[in-house]
Enzyme design. Sequence first.
Site, short mmCIF file in Angstrom:
data_model
loop_
_atom_site.label_atom_id
_atom_site.label_comp_id
_atom_site.label_asym_id
_atom_site.label_seq_id
_atom_site.Cartn_x
_atom_site.Cartn_y
_atom_site.Cartn_z
N LYS A 13 0.87 -1.08 -0.01
CA LYS A 13 0.08 -0.14 -0.06
C LYS A 13 0.90 1.21 0.01
CE LYS A 13 -2.21 -1.06 3.70
NZ LYS A 13 -1.24 -2.27 4.12
N ARG A 88 -9.38 0.54 9.23
CA ARG A 88 -9.01 -0.84 9.44
C ARG A 88 -10.16 -1.77 9.98
NH1 ARG A 88 -3.40 0.13 9.13
NH2 ARG A 88 -2.07 -1.71 9.41
N ARG A 123 11.71 -6.16 4.31
CA ARG A 123 11.37 -4.69 4.31
C ARG A 123 12.54 -3.89 5.16
NH1 ARG A 123 5.68 -2.06 5.24
NH2 ARG A 123 6.01 -3.12 7.26
N ARG A 156 11.53 -2.59 10.90
CA ARG A 156 10.35 -2.07 11.61
C ARG A 156 10.14 -3.36 13.05
NH1 ARG A 156 5.42 -0.20 8.43
NH2 ARG A 156 4.45 -1.39 9.63
N ARG A 167 -0.43 -9.72 12.98
CA ARG A 167 -0.90 -8.75 11.69
C ARG A 167 -1.79 -9.36 10.87
NH1 ARG A 167 4.20 -5.97 10.13
NH2 ARG A 167 3.01 -4.27 8.99
P1 AP5 Z 1 4.88 -1.61 1.78
O1 AP5 Z 1 4.74 -0.77 0.84
O2 AP5 Z 1 5.66 -0.84 3.22
O3 AP5 Z 1 3.61 -2.36 2.33
P2 AP5 Z 1 2.46 -1.88 3.12
O4 AP5 Z 1 1.44 -2.54 2.48
O5 AP5 Z 1 2.38 -0.31 2.98
O6 AP5 Z 1 2.62 -2.57 4.30
P3 AP5 Z 1 2.64 -1.93 6.02
O7 AP5 Z 1 3.29 -2.85 6.79
O8 AP5 Z 1 3.05 -0.45 6.25
O9 AP5 Z 1 1.09 -1.79 6.24
P4 AP5 Z 1 0.65 -2.25 7.48
O10 AP5 Z 1 -0.92 -1.88 7.10
O11 AP5 Z 1 0.71 -3.38 8.33
O12 AP5 Z 1 1.25 -0.96 8.70
P5 AP5 Z 1 1.00 0.34 9.09
O13 AP5 Z 1 2.31 0.95 9.16
O14 AP5 Z 1 -0.32 0.82 8.40
O15 AP5 Z 1 5.80 -2.88 1.03
C1 AP5 Z 1 6.23 -3.91 2.21
C2 AP5 Z 1 7.50 -4.40 1.21
O16 AP5 Z 1 7.46 -5.05 0.10
C3 AP5 Z 1 8.38 -3.31 1.19
O17 AP5 Z 1 9.77 -3.69 1.45
C4 AP5 Z 1 8.50 -3.12 -0.18
O18 AP5 Z 1 9.51 -2.42 -1.14
C5 AP5 Z 1 8.28 -4.46 -0.93
N1 AP5 Z 1 7.23 -4.35 -2.13
C6 AP5 Z 1 5.99 -3.37 -2.11
N2 AP5 Z 1 5.31 -3.63 -3.20
C7 AP5 Z 1 6.10 -4.64 -3.97
C8 AP5 Z 1 5.84 -5.38 -5.24
N3 AP5 Z 1 4.97 -5.05 -6.11
N4 AP5 Z 1 6.92 -6.21 -5.57
C9 AP5 Z 1 7.94 -6.68 -4.71
N5 AP5 Z 1 8.09 -6.11 -3.55
C10 AP5 Z 1 7.31 -5.05 -3.21
O19 AP5 Z 1 0.48 0.13 10.43
C11 AP5 Z 1 1.47 -0.31 11.54
C12 AP5 Z 1 0.70 -0.45 12.93
O20 AP5 Z 1 0.06 0.73 13.24
C13 AP5 Z 1 -0.34 -1.46 12.89
O21 AP5 Z 1 -0.30 -2.87 12.89
C14 AP5 Z 1 -1.47 -1.14 14.04
O22 AP5 Z 1 -0.62 -1.23 15.30
C15 AP5 Z 1 -1.14 0.58 13.85
N6 AP5 Z 1 -2.17 1.20 13.02
C16 AP5 Z 1 -2.10 1.73 11.73
N7 AP5 Z 1 -3.05 2.22 11.30
C17 AP5 Z 1 -4.08 1.78 12.09
C18 AP5 Z 1 -5.46 1.82 12.07
N8 AP5 Z 1 -6.04 2.45 11.19
N9 AP5 Z 1 -6.14 1.19 12.96
C19 AP5 Z 1 -5.42 0.66 14.22
N10 AP5 Z 1 -4.00 0.74 14.19
C20 AP5 Z 1 -3.58 0.89 13.10
#
Ligand code: AP5
Length: 209
Positions: A13, A88, A123, A156, A167
């Site tokens: 994402k 979420r 990552r 991370r 997760r």
């Molecule tokens: P990346 O683009 O980083 O993936 P992402 O989907 O953004 O993953 P996140 O881990 O950031 O999502 P998340 O939803 O768990 O975490 P968030 O920070 O929102 O890509 C991942 C890897 O793959 C990278 O290394 C990239 O280079 C590679 N890649 C990407 N696309 C590729 C492709 N097409 N081909 C090859 N490689 C590729 O949340 C973290 C924490 O915050 C949560 O666990 C929770 O505790 C809290 N939180 C955040 N939002 C909320 C909410 N709304 N409600 C409650 N808690 C929340």
Amino acid sequence: MKLIFLGAPGVGKGTIAKRVVKKYGLVQISTGDLLREAVKRGTELGHKAKKFMDAGDLVPDDLIIDMLKERLSHDDCSKGFILDGFPRTIPQAEALENSGVVIDKVLELAASHDVIIQRLSGRRTCTQCQAIFHITNMPSKQEGVCDKCNGELIQRDDDRPEAIQNRLQIYETQTKPLVEFYTAKDMLISIDAGKSVDKVFKDTIEALE
Ligand code: AP5
């Protein structure tokens, strides 16, 4: 353009959102980035959120909703935005609707668990500018150093294997119901995110135009 990017942790994402905001001049609002910034600055929200984040659990809805409403009140949001990682849960989606924000489209990025685990475990994220790399899929030119700002690249805390499993499970039970929620409103477009970044970006742009 007001968009939601929905999808499992690590599906890509953030990677795709960064390209889409650049193309259309939008703002990327990542609730994960906002929370990590609050932890880094040692704010009250950061203290409350840290233990949930480290375990891979969701931060309670009330904290997230207040944080998001505050962010959406900034002037830059008038350019249009991508909500990356919000909503979420169903209560978060309902709170967004009740706040009067009208979302144009919801893009679901979908890939298999094997692909997601490979992406999360490799990552690396820049501590300064939040740029995203991957040790094999998208390596930085110099190991451990951000290509864009020379900041330090780190793994991370929630990309450890135990937190990843938690997760993914939480995504299935608490976030996946949003696919049905937005499908019923005829707002959802699903993208195969298991392909290369260029291909996923191209498919995303086609879906938006
Ligand atoms: P990346 O683009 O980083 O993936 P992402 O989907 O953004 O993953 P996140 O881990 O950031 O999502 P998340 O939803 O768990 O975490 P968030 O920070 O929102 O890509 C991942 C890897 O793959 C990278 O290394 C990239 O280079 C590679 N890649 C990407 N696309 C590729 C492709 N097409 N081909 C090859 N490689 C590729 O949340 C973290 C924490 O915050 C949560 O666990 C929770 O505790 C809290 N939180 C955040 N939002 C909320 C909410 N709304 N409600 C409650 N808690 C929340």
